[in-house]
Motif scaffolding. Structure first.
Motif, PDB file in Angstrom:
ATOM      1  N   LEU A 149       4.909  40.761  62.958  1.00 15.42           N
ATOM      2  CA  LEU A 149       5.862  39.665  63.138  1.00 15.42           C
ATOM      3  C   LEU A 149       6.754  39.599  61.910  1.00 15.42           C
ATOM      4  CD1 LEU A 149       2.789  38.416  64.122  1.00 15.42           C
ATOM      5  CD2 LEU A 149       4.398  36.877  65.214  1.00 15.42           C
ATOM      6  N   MET A 150       8.012  39.230  62.088  1.00 18.15           N
ATOM      7  CA  MET A 150       8.948  39.138  60.975  1.00 18.15           C
ATOM      8  C   MET A 150       9.614  37.776  60.925  1.00 18.15           C
ATOM      9  SD  MET A 150      12.540  41.127  60.157  1.00 18.15           S
ATOM     10  CE  MET A 150      13.267  40.766  61.752  1.00 18.15           C
ATOM     11  N   SER A 151       9.554  37.137  59.761  1.00 19.37           N
ATOM     12  CA  SER A 151      10.348  35.936  59.514  1.00 19.37           C
ATOM     13  C   SER A 151      11.490  36.317  58.610  1.00 19.37           C
ATOM     14  CB  SER A 151       9.495  34.867  58.835  1.00 19.37           C
ATOM     15  OG  SER A 151       8.683  34.233  59.774  1.00 19.37           O
ATOM     16  N   LEU A 152      12.701  36.145  59.102  1.00 15.73           N
ATOM     17  CA  LEU A 152      13.861  36.547  58.328  1.00 15.73           C
ATOM     18  C   LEU A 152      14.649  35.323  57.875  1.00 15.73           C
ATOM     19  CD1 LEU A 152      15.391  39.299  57.649  1.00 15.73           C
ATOM     20  CD2 LEU A 152      16.986  38.549  59.412  1.00 15.73           C
ATOM     21  N   GLY A 189       7.143  39.411  67.439  1.00 17.10           N
ATOM     22  CA  GLY A 189       7.653  38.055  67.308  1.00 17.10           C
ATOM     23  C   GLY A 189       8.300  37.847  65.965  1.00 17.10           C
ATOM     24  N   GLY A 190       8.919  36.684  65.810  1.00 18.33           N
ATOM     25  CA  GLY A 190       9.573  36.412  64.549  1.00 18.33           C
ATOM     26  C   GLY A 190      10.341  35.117  64.573  1.00 18.33           C
ATOM     27  N   ASP A 191      11.056  34.902  63.489  1.00 17.02           N
ATOM     28  CA  ASP A 191      11.882  33.716  63.363  1.00 17.02           C
ATOM     29  C   ASP A 191      13.068  34.102  62.485  1.00 17.02           C
ATOM     30  OD1 ASP A 191      12.714  31.103  63.640  1.00 17.02           O
ATOM     31  OD2 ASP A 191      11.379  30.283  62.127  1.00 17.02           O
ATOM     32  N   ALA A 197       9.825  38.236  55.423  1.00 18.10           N
ATOM     33  CA  ALA A 197       8.377  37.984  55.386  1.00 18.10           C
ATOM     34  C   ALA A 197       7.771  38.626  56.626  1.00 18.10           C
ATOM     35  CB  ALA A 197       8.095  36.488  55.364  1.00 18.10           C
ATOM     36  N   THR A 241       4.252  39.702  58.726  1.00 19.32           N
ATOM     37  CA  THR A 241       2.817  39.525  58.930  1.00 19.32           C
ATOM     38  C   THR A 241       2.331  40.639  59.839  1.00 19.32           C
ATOM     39  OG1 THR A 241       3.018  37.123  58.748  1.00 19.32           O
ATOM     40  CG2 THR A 241       1.030  37.978  59.807  1.00 19.32           C
ATOM     41  N   THR A 279       5.342  32.952  64.516  1.00 22.58           N
ATOM     42  CA  THR A 279       5.693  32.695  63.121  1.00 22.58           C
ATOM     43  C   THR A 279       6.925  31.804  63.061  1.00 22.58           C
ATOM     44  OG1 THR A 279       6.007  33.792  60.979  1.00 22.58           O
ATOM     45  CG2 THR A 279       7.170  34.757  62.844  1.00 22.58           C
ATOM     46  N   ASP A 280       6.995  30.976  62.042  1.00 23.96           N
ATOM     47  CA  ASP A 280       8.115  30.045  61.854  1.00 23.96           C
ATOM     48  C   ASP A 280       8.371  29.851  60.372  1.00 23.96           C
ATOM     49  OD1 ASP A 280       9.468  28.793  64.155  1.00 23.96           O
ATOM     50  OD2 ASP A 280       7.450  28.272  64.782  1.00 23.96           O
ATOM     51  N   VAL A 281       9.628  29.655  60.043  1.00 19.77           N
ATOM     52  CA  VAL A 281      10.018  29.493  58.649  1.00 19.77           C
ATOM     53  C   VAL A 281      10.599  28.105  58.423  1.00 19.77           C
ATOM     54  CG1 VAL A 281      11.310  30.520  56.750  1.00 19.77           C
ATOM     55  CG2 VAL A 281      10.747  31.898  58.750  1.00 19.77           C
ATOM     56  N   SER A 340       3.324  32.540  53.790  1.00 20.89           N
ATOM     57  CA  SER A 340       4.113  33.242  52.776  1.00 20.89           C
ATOM     58  C   SER A 340       4.983  32.216  52.090  1.00 20.89           C
ATOM     59  CB  SER A 340       4.999  34.298  53.425  1.00 20.89           C
ATOM     60  OG  SER A 340       4.259  35.428  53.740  1.00 20.89           O
ATOM     61  N   THR A 397       2.536  31.922  59.690  1.00 22.09           N
ATOM     62  CA  THR A 397       2.203  32.663  60.898  1.00 22.09           C
ATOM     63  C   THR A 397       0.882  32.124  61.433  1.00 22.09           C
ATOM     64  OG1 THR A 397       3.272  34.657  60.070  1.00 22.09           O
ATOM     65  CG2 THR A 397       1.681  34.950  61.855  1.00 22.09           C
TER      66      THR A 397
END
Lengths: 349, 349
Positions: free
Chosen positions: A110-113, A144-146, A156, A158, B68-70, B112, B158
């Motif tokens: 998963l990537m949080s950008l 998934g991601g945000d 970030a 995971t 995941t959420d930022v 993170s 996450t």
């Protein structure tokens, strides 16, 4: 719901994203939905697109593994040194190395950008492509991601992994006296690549020489060997970690947590020809790259059996006596019985 | 390995972290290891502390869920409005809501943290405490994370969850004509809390009145009802999502992905007394909070059965005819058959 109107982050006006901003719209111009669509196009996955991703059923008797790592623009990468694609590679590699270091295999990313509003969406796509391409050989997708606006580009990632079957995970506290210390992969190459980038000042200025280009690439986009962690666990290794913060520093964690001494074999660690070649250019001591350089994400472990395929012996685990129990062992890792020439490694704060 | 020396991020000099910086050392003063130790003390977990966290074995026939959420300082929270503890609560709540919205239950959390070098470590501990306390009623721990330096405080969380047994996940594409639309939890309270914070200008200026304080708290630290997602799945619900971007906007996603029309019942959505009370103060229309306010993380779903315990009917799913197939359905969510008064919701970019 926005907390306040008009607080949308804008990138540092001096940042030109390493020349990657030549064309194309920015993330704020196309908006959230289109940016997410661009990511999903660059890193396709059937399970991405609902509130959360539902993964494939895990094998029987398995346990999940999870880890997360953050890459900050200007701290962990520079877009004038690394391509966005390489940033994606690096983000996945460091997380998958942690999954491997438990003896497991990754199953999802998963990537949080966090992106400045003026970040070209092409950079986002390239990061996602790097993530997708690095995960693919493991049969893993970006699930998934945000995406949010911030002042600085922050990636970030995971990783989720699986530990199949009842054998224990390879933890840092499982090294025992008499075990061999083994490694799989290069050590010091990432640090050499970084030194070369610092020496030449830019990626473009690095000569078109295969040795130098390879070292720089090792820094910008560390390469893992697929499945090597599971191999180590299947072969009955005891402790495992990866070379992320520096060889001595990472093995110090193993030694302290296992309450042992680790004595490395200087001959087995002798810098290779590539490192000597680069060191002659930059004027550095290649031993520093080997002993304190991190980010190779080479697997480091201990075993009381034959080293598994692809692993070489680099030292041995020794009895610490009562020293660790009384906190006396400041330097539990030695090289040929001596305190290492270089110790300090990477510290994030 | 640091990319360059001296690039360690420093906080915005004008930021005082909402007055939370009164005492104690900063993260850069105590360093990475001590900051991680502070997090682990505030959010203890036996499985945290190796390269990656190894979770408990999953139930048989289960599938993992991941999301995941930022949260970005100044974008998604303000430390002069929310306590750091509340930021931790919010980060967990929005992720757990996504796990619930698939019909699952959360099993692990990772954080993170990108922190300015001058961030007081007490703020980090408080965020971790909020995460730990919110996860605890679910039997979930903060099992891993990363801490890095950045210019802006950014909390990326996450959540991993599990979907036990062979029943399908509750996806956004599973609403069918004839199903009832149901909801569990308040709608519009978070938006009202935000409006009150904007109206009074600061958290301290909000009168010590239980209605107003509760609305503000709903915004700063959304509350979930433990297990409600699993209940919905066990009761045979079809589609599910949560009210994160705004009621109309979130249900528009369900309608479009399911290729249906959703007609809401205005009477069932009538703003409650708390919302009218707050709206009289701020001068807003409470219907705007209900229809376009998000971040309540109330579960919204569809079902062809009796609403499960704790769910109420708020509308019905209707046949879209051929409209969606030809992209003609710009507004697939109506209220009493009419276009809603308020539509737009939260957009992250």
């Amino acid at each position: 719901m926005a907390v306040t109107a008009g607080t949308a982050g804008t990138g540092d006006p001096s940042a030109n994203y390493g020349g990657h901003s030549a064309d194309g719209p920015t993330v704020s111009e196309i908006g959230e939905a289109a940016t997410i669509a661009a990511i999903r196009e660059a890193a396709p996955s059937e399970v991405n697109g609902d509130d959360a991703a539902v993964l494939d059923p895990a094998p029987p008797n398995s346990r999940d593994i999870a880890t997360t790592d953050v890459l900050v623009d200007g701290e962990h990468f520079r877009l004038d040194w690394s391509t966005p694609y390489e940033v994606g590679v690096k983000a996945v590699s460091q997380n998958f190395a942690d999954i491997q270091a438990m003896g497991g295999r990754p199953t999802a990313v998963l990537m949080s950008l966090s992106a400045p509003a003026d970040l070209p969406v092409g950079i986002v796509s390239d990061i996602a492509r790097g993530i997708s391409a690095t995960a693919a050989p493991w049969g893993v997708e970006l699930v998934g991601g945000d995406v949010v606006t911030s002042r600085q580009l922050i990636v970030a990632v995971t990783a989720i992994g699986v530990l199949a079957g009842p054998d224990p995970a390879l933890t840092v506290d499982a090294a025992r006296p008499g075990h061999a210390v083994v490694a799989s992969g290069v050590i010091g190459h990432s640090a050499a690549g970084l030194a070369l980038l610092n020496y030449y000042g830019s990626r473009e200025a690095v000569p078109d020489n295969p040795v130098l280009q390879d070292l720089v690439s090792r820094h910008c986009a560390p390469r893992l060997i697929v499945g090597r962690g599971s191999v180590g666990r299947a072969a009955g290794m005891s402790a495992m970690t990866d070379n992320s913060d520096g060889l001595i520093r990472d093995l110090t964690t193993v030694a302290r947590r296992s309450e042992v001494i680790i004595d490395l074999d200087g001959a087995a660690l002798t810098p290779d020809a590539q490192l000597y070649y680069a060191a002659e250019i930059t004027g550095d001591d290649p031993w520093e790259w080997v002993l304190s350089g991190g980010e190779d994400h080479t697997l480091l472990g201990t075993t009381d059996k034959e080293p598994p395929a692809g692993y070489r012996i680099i030292g041995e685990v020794k009895d610490a006596g009562d020293a660790t129990k009384f906190g006396e062992l400041a330097d539990p890792v030695t090289v040929d019985g001596q305190r290492p020439l270089y110790v300090s490694g990477w510290n994030s704060l």
